[in-house]
Motif scaffolding. Structure first.
Motif, PDB file in Angstrom:
ATOM      1  N   MET A   1       0.854  -1.180   0.000  1.00 33.49           N
ATOM      2  CA  MET A   1       0.000   0.000   0.000  1.00 33.49           C
ATOM      3  C   MET A   1       0.894   1.236   0.000  1.00 33.49           C
ATOM      4  O   MET A   1       1.808   1.338   0.800  1.00 33.49           O
ATOM      5  N   THR A   2       0.588   2.170  -0.872  1.00 31.52           N
ATOM      6  CA  THR A   2       1.345   3.415  -0.947  1.00 31.52           C
ATOM      7  C   THR A   2       0.709   4.466  -0.037  1.00 31.52           C
ATOM      8  O   THR A   2      -0.418   4.291   0.444  1.00 31.52           O
ATOM      9  N   SER A   3       1.414   5.565   0.150  1.00 32.45           N
ATOM     10  CA  SER A   3       0.842   6.680   0.909  1.00 32.45           C
ATOM     11  C   SER A   3      -0.441   7.173   0.253  1.00 32.45           C
ATOM     12  O   SER A   3      -1.421   7.475   0.943  1.00 32.45           O
ATOM     13  N   ALA A   4      -0.427   7.253  -1.060  1.00 30.10           N
ATOM     14  CA  ALA A   4      -1.619   7.697  -1.782  1.00 30.10           C
ATOM     15  C   ALA A   4      -2.782   6.741  -1.538  1.00 30.10           C
ATOM     16  O   ALA A   4      -3.919   7.180  -1.314  1.00 30.10           O
ATOM     17  N   ASP A   5      -2.517   5.437  -1.563  1.00 32.24           N
ATOM     18  CA  ASP A   5      -3.566   4.452  -1.302  1.00 32.24           C
ATOM     19  C   ASP A   5      -4.154   4.633   0.100  1.00 32.24           C
ATOM     20  O   ASP A   5      -5.369   4.544   0.297  1.00 32.24           O
ATOM     21  N   LEU A   6      -3.277   4.864   1.060  1.00 37.11           N
ATOM     22  CA  LEU A   6      -3.713   5.066   2.444  1.00 37.11           C
ATOM     23  C   LEU A   6      -4.608   6.291   2.569  1.00 37.11           C
ATOM     24  O   LEU A   6      -5.663   6.253   3.216  1.00 37.11           O
ATOM     25  N   LEU A   7      -4.207   7.381   1.932  1.00 34.60           N
ATOM     26  CA  LEU A   7      -4.994   8.614   1.975  1.00 34.60           C
ATOM     27  C   LEU A   7      -6.337   8.443   1.272  1.00 34.60           C
ATOM     28  O   LEU A   7      -7.370   8.896   1.783  1.00 34.60           O
ATOM     29  N   VAL A   8      -6.331   7.786   0.125  1.00 33.10           N
ATOM     30  CA  VAL A   8      -7.587   7.537  -0.597  1.00 33.10           C
ATOM     31  C   VAL A   8      -8.527   6.706   0.273  1.00 33.10           C
ATOM     32  O   VAL A   8      -9.729   6.988   0.359  1.00 33.10           O
ATOM     33  N   ASP A   9      -7.989   5.698   0.940  1.00 37.29           N
ATOM     34  CA  ASP A   9      -8.810   4.867   1.812  1.00 37.29           C
ATOM     35  C   ASP A   9      -9.392   5.682   2.965  1.00 37.29           C
ATOM     36  O   ASP A   9     -10.587   5.579   3.270  1.00 37.29           O
TER      37      ASP A   9
END
Length: 170
Positions: A1-9
């Protein structure tokens, strides 16, 4: 999981909470202030959306959707176009009592979409960027985004709590 994925979630979970809280409530229920000094669901959803719009537009270097998208005109509130709800009083909260759910959610969804578009582009290398030097230490992009998420989650939870109170009264 990327930082972007974490933020989107994280922002996606806020959206689920916002929509779940507003679902099937009447306009009157959205505007109820549980007591004379309390916030209403309508105000809490508007406020969390305004803060997200304000803060994300700032770090993304874009104009807020509130003004650029004509939302301030559609809401027709008695506030300055820059108002986000900070330091509002019970009379200000009551000004949101007549805002219909579909308008609240449409503005929220527009801000959410802009937020997801922005955070989807971020990498770990972007997060240490200083975005606000008015604080000591200066605020990084990562800290600002976590702050927005935290604020939104708290206000969505407050709105959900009021929803529960209202549903028990039905």
């Amino acid at each position: 999981m990327t930082s972007a994925d974490l933020l989107v979630d994280a922002f996606g979970r806020i959206k689920e909470n916002v929509h779940g809280t507003v679902a099937d409530l009447t306009q009157a229920e959205l505007g109820i202030q549980p007591d004379g000094d309390a916030n209403s669901i309508a105000w809490l959803i508007w406020h969390l959306t305004r803060v997200q719009d304000d803060h994300i537009a700032d770090v993304a270097g874009t104009e807020q959707l509130w003004t650029a998208g004509g939302w301030s005109t559609r809401f027709n509130l008695p506030f300055d176009a820059t108002a986000t709800g900070y330091a509002h009083n019970p009379t200000d909260v009551a000004a949101l009592a007549d805002v219909p759910a579909d308008l609240l959610l449409a503005y929220y969804d527009a801000v959410h979409a802009a937020t997801i578009t922005y955070v989807s582009t971020l990498t770990d290398a972007d997060l240490p960027r200083i975005v606000d030097t008015r604080w000591d230490p200066p605020v990084t992009l990562g800290v600002r985004l976590v702050s927005v998420i935290d604020d939104d989650i708290q206000h969505a939870g407050q709105a959900a709590y009021i929803r529960g109170m209202l549903l028990r009264r039905r």
